[in-house]
Design an enzyme around this catalytic site. Structure first.
Site, mmCIF file in Angstrom:
data_model
loop_
_atom_site.group_PDB
_atom_site.id
_atom_site.type_symbol
_atom_site.label_atom_id
_atom_site.label_comp_id
_atom_site.label_asym_id
_atom_site.label_seq_id
_atom_site.Cartn_x
_atom_site.Cartn_y
_atom_site.Cartn_z
ATOM 1 N N HIS A 39 -22.216 0.185 -15.891
ATOM 2 C CA HIS A 39 -21.364 0.878 -14.919
ATOM 3 C C HIS A 39 -20.630 2.016 -15.629
ATOM 4 C CE1 HIS A 39 -21.532 -1.784 -11.323
ATOM 5 N NE2 HIS A 39 -21.899 -2.680 -12.226
ATOM 6 N N GLN A 87 -32.068 -1.539 -11.141
ATOM 7 C CA GLN A 87 -33.039 -2.607 -10.884
ATOM 8 C C GLN A 87 -33.941 -2.248 -9.714
ATOM 9 O OE1 GLN A 87 -30.611 -6.102 -10.386
ATOM 10 N NE2 GLN A 87 -29.797 -6.010 -12.468
ATOM 11 N N LYS A 98 17.234 2.487 6.805
ATOM 12 C CA LYS A 98 17.587 1.063 6.896
ATOM 13 C C LYS A 98 16.556 0.142 6.223
ATOM 14 C CE LYS A 98 21.582 0.066 8.850
ATOM 15 N NZ LYS A 98 22.244 1.331 8.502
ATOM 16 N N SER A 125 0.812 -1.228 0.000
ATOM 17 C CA SER A 125 0.000 0.000 0.000
ATOM 18 C C SER A 125 0.843 1.276 0.000
ATOM 19 C CB SER A 125 -0.966 0.021 1.201
ATOM 20 O OG SER A 125 -1.814 -1.094 1.177
ATOM 21 N N LEU A 126 2.021 1.204 -0.633
ATOM 22 C CA LEU A 126 2.867 2.389 -0.729
ATOM 23 C C LEU A 126 2.511 3.256 -1.934
ATOM 24 C CD1 LEU A 126 6.429 1.073 0.206
ATOM 25 C CD2 LEU A 126 4.875 2.427 1.601
ATOM 26 N N GLY A 127 1.731 2.697 -2.844
ATOM 27 C CA GLY A 127 1.375 3.475 -4.030
ATOM 28 C C GLY A 127 2.142 3.079 -5.273
ATOM 29 N N GLU A 166 -18.981 4.408 -14.527
ATOM 30 C CA GLU A 166 -17.719 4.787 -13.889
ATOM 31 C C GLU A 166 -16.518 4.094 -14.512
ATOM 32 O OE1 GLU A 166 -19.341 1.440 -11.142
ATOM 33 O OE2 GLU A 166 -20.106 2.969 -12.522
ATOM 34 N N CYS A 174 -26.543 -0.040 -12.102
ATOM 35 C CA CYS A 174 -26.656 -1.500 -12.038
ATOM 36 C C CYS A 174 -27.779 -1.916 -11.073
ATOM 37 C CB CYS A 174 -25.312 -2.121 -11.665
ATOM 38 S SG CYS A 174 -25.226 -3.897 -12.014
ATOM 39 N N ALA A 232 0.182 13.496 -1.486
ATOM 40 C CA ALA A 232 -0.314 14.567 -2.365
ATOM 41 C C ALA A 232 -1.789 14.820 -2.079
ATOM 42 C CB ALA A 232 -0.118 14.173 -3.827
#
Length: 542
Positions: free
Chosen positions: A517, A386, A188, A14-16, A519, A382, A240
């Site tokens: 979808h 419905q 380190k 999860s450091l990107g 997006e 979606c 950021a």
């Protein structure tokens, strides 16, 4: 021959790495190169399609119907292009392919091993993704030292040897932790991570250092010396205000210089003026609007990653900040009408997102009813479409038992139903479907939607035909189409086979629900038009 940039991660996850990879790819693309990206996931699942949203976050769907890691969504948004199933593969896919070849006899009876058979499969997939492009940015999931990642590291090490050192480089994303008690940044963990890489046979050519605080020059010099990296190839990556700022931050540090030097690309001058303009609108817009986002995976908002980005990007193009009010659909089920009114009185638009399963459905139906009756702009996606049809059928058509077969298989009013095959009178299959390993058929990937003129959907897209992406098993039942339209629901979009793709409500300022979808086709430079229209109309309604 394509050139390759391999991005690895060290110290912790999860450091990107995904944003780092996408940012470097974006800068190279804006420098005039044809760029693509690959994400390698070390899990044994064939794809994330059967994984829980709580386990994996969003499943991103490509145009060609692949269920992929959410990083592919980031890649598409950054590169402003559609990717495909060849841009994401997993350990599961690699081993499955090799085993199938072994069963067919492709290896002529030889002993099948990690080296060369698994590593060759990995290399072949990477090279296939790199056909017809100048540069391939390859992100290796996981962290250096993970057992499951070793075959991939060995494969890219071999690939570097095959294509030549002038055509491949390694970027290592690592953590520089700040120890508050000591008041110091520590190098380190990075040194040990690089040592582990070098033990495997890989020497990184660039370090991207995630840190809470700016790195002093003396610390960068120390990293360069201890990790055998050029001083100008130690790049700082502090937090950021938006992920789309990261390419600009890298550009400010001249991060392309060591890449150009290593890969012999010449002098690079990317034109990031349009990108910079959009980022400024993202960070400092002139207007604002509040949207209620109704869902059931709110504890892990990565489940809605693409949709969140779509709202924010649409707002930026309208010079508007979108404030998302998170509404748990399960909590809504417990509230009275007065309490629900208090929640939605504060917002200018209501969005009900997609999802699977019955949990939280009654709460979503309450939100839809409120939006319809109180003329609040509504976007259903979606499952959100419905449920809009079910709510309308129950409360306007008077079909008390209207439901989806997903929630009540034996419902007497299957307004939404499961259909495994779409067959015309000649017996020919009319639509591409995907049989999932769990059984059941899904519509996956891009399909045409034919849009009815003089509708809100047509106003948004300004065309009568679009291709949008699907991921669902259930369809609105065409048997109820005439009754729905007679009562005031407009069928504003259909597939070429006649499946209902979008609905609207006639006497409402803006009530649109879509089966697809939207997006998934949203990009930073080209926001999805129906989502942008929703945000715009919510602002008008404020």
């Amino acid at each position: 021959m394509a050139k390759y940039i391999f991005v690895t991660g060290g110290v912790l996850s999860s450091l990107g790495k995904g944003i780092t990879s996408a940012s470097l790819a974006t800068l190279l693309q804006h420098s005039g190169f044809k760029v693509t990206m690959v994400k390698i996931d070390p899990y044994i699942n064939v794809d994330p399609g059967t994984m829980s949203p709580f386990e994996h976050g969003e499943v991103f769907v490509t145009e060609d119907g692949a269920e992929t890691d959410l990083d592919i969504g980031n890649y598409e948004r950054f590169l402003n292009k559609n990717l495909s199933k060849k841009n994401n593969f997993t350990t599961g896919q690699v081993y499955l392919s090799v085993i199938e070849k072994e069963r067919r006899g492709d290896y002529l009876g030889k002993t099948v091993q990690i080296i060369p058979h698994i590593t060759n499969e990995i290399k072949d997939r990477i090279k296939k993704a790199g056909e017809d492009v100048d540069i391939v940015v390859v992100e290796l999931g996981g962290t250096v030292g993970d057992i499951e990642g070793l075959p991939f590291l060995e494969a890219v090490r071999q690939l570097k040897q095959e294509v030549g050192s002038e055509n491949a480089m390694f970027v290592h994303v690592t953590l520089i932790p700040y120890i508050k008690a000591a008041g110091e940044l520590k190098t380190k963990p990075t040194q040990h991570s690089v040592q582990e890489l070098r033990r495997i046979g890989i020497t990184p050519n660039m370090l991207v250092c995630r840190s809470e605080k700016p790195l002093p020059k003396s610390l960068k010099d120390k990293l360069a010396d201890s990790c055998d990296i050029d001083r100008d190839a130690v790049i700082e990556a502090t937090d950021a205000d938006t992920v789309y700022r990261v390419p600009l931050n890298f550009l400010d540090q001249n991060a392309l210089k060591p890449i150009a030097k290593k890969l012999d690309l010449g002098e690079l001058h990317p034109d990031m003026s349009e990108w910079n303009y959009i980022v400024k609108k993202l960070v400092s817009p002139q207007k604002s609007v509040k949207i209620a986002f109704v869902g059931k995976y709110l504890k892990l908002k990565e489940s809605y990653k693409s949709l969140i980005e779509a709202l924010l990007i649409s707002g930026a193009h309208l010079d508007m900040r979108v404030d998302i009010e998170w509404v748990d659909s399960e909590e809504l089920e417990k509230l009275s009408d007065e309490e629900i009114k208090e929640i939605f009185d504060e917002v200018s638009g209501i969005l009900v997102a997609g999802g699977f399963g019955e949990r939280g459905v009654e709460g979503k139906l309450k939100a839809i009813k409120y939006a319809r009756e109180n003329k609040v702009p509504y976007l259903g996606i979606c499952l959100g479409m419905q449920l809009a049809v079910i709510e309308f059928a129950r409360n306007v058509l008077g079909l008390k038992y209207a439901n989806s077969q997903e929630f009540e298989p034996d419902t007497s009013e299957p307004v939404v139903y499961l259909i495994d095959e779409f067959i015309d009178a000649s017996g020919e299959r009319q639509i591409r479907t995907h049989k999932s390993p769990l059984g059941g058929t899904m519509r996956l990937g891009g399909y045409e939607c034919l849009i009815k003129k003089d509708t809100k959907l047509y106003e948004a897209y300004k065309t009568d035909k679009v291709i949008e992406r699907h991921r669902h098993r259930y369809e609105v039942n065409g048997k109820y189409e005439k009754d729905l339209e007679k009562a005031g629901m407009i069928i504003s979009g259909k597939s070429k086979e006649g499946l209902i793709e979008a609905v609207e409500i006639k006497d409402h300022p803006w009530f649109v629900a879509v089966q697809f979808h939207p997006e998934f086709t949203n990009k930073l430079k080209s926001p999805n038009k129906v989502i942008m229209s929703f945000v715009e109309n919510a602002y008008k309604n404020r």
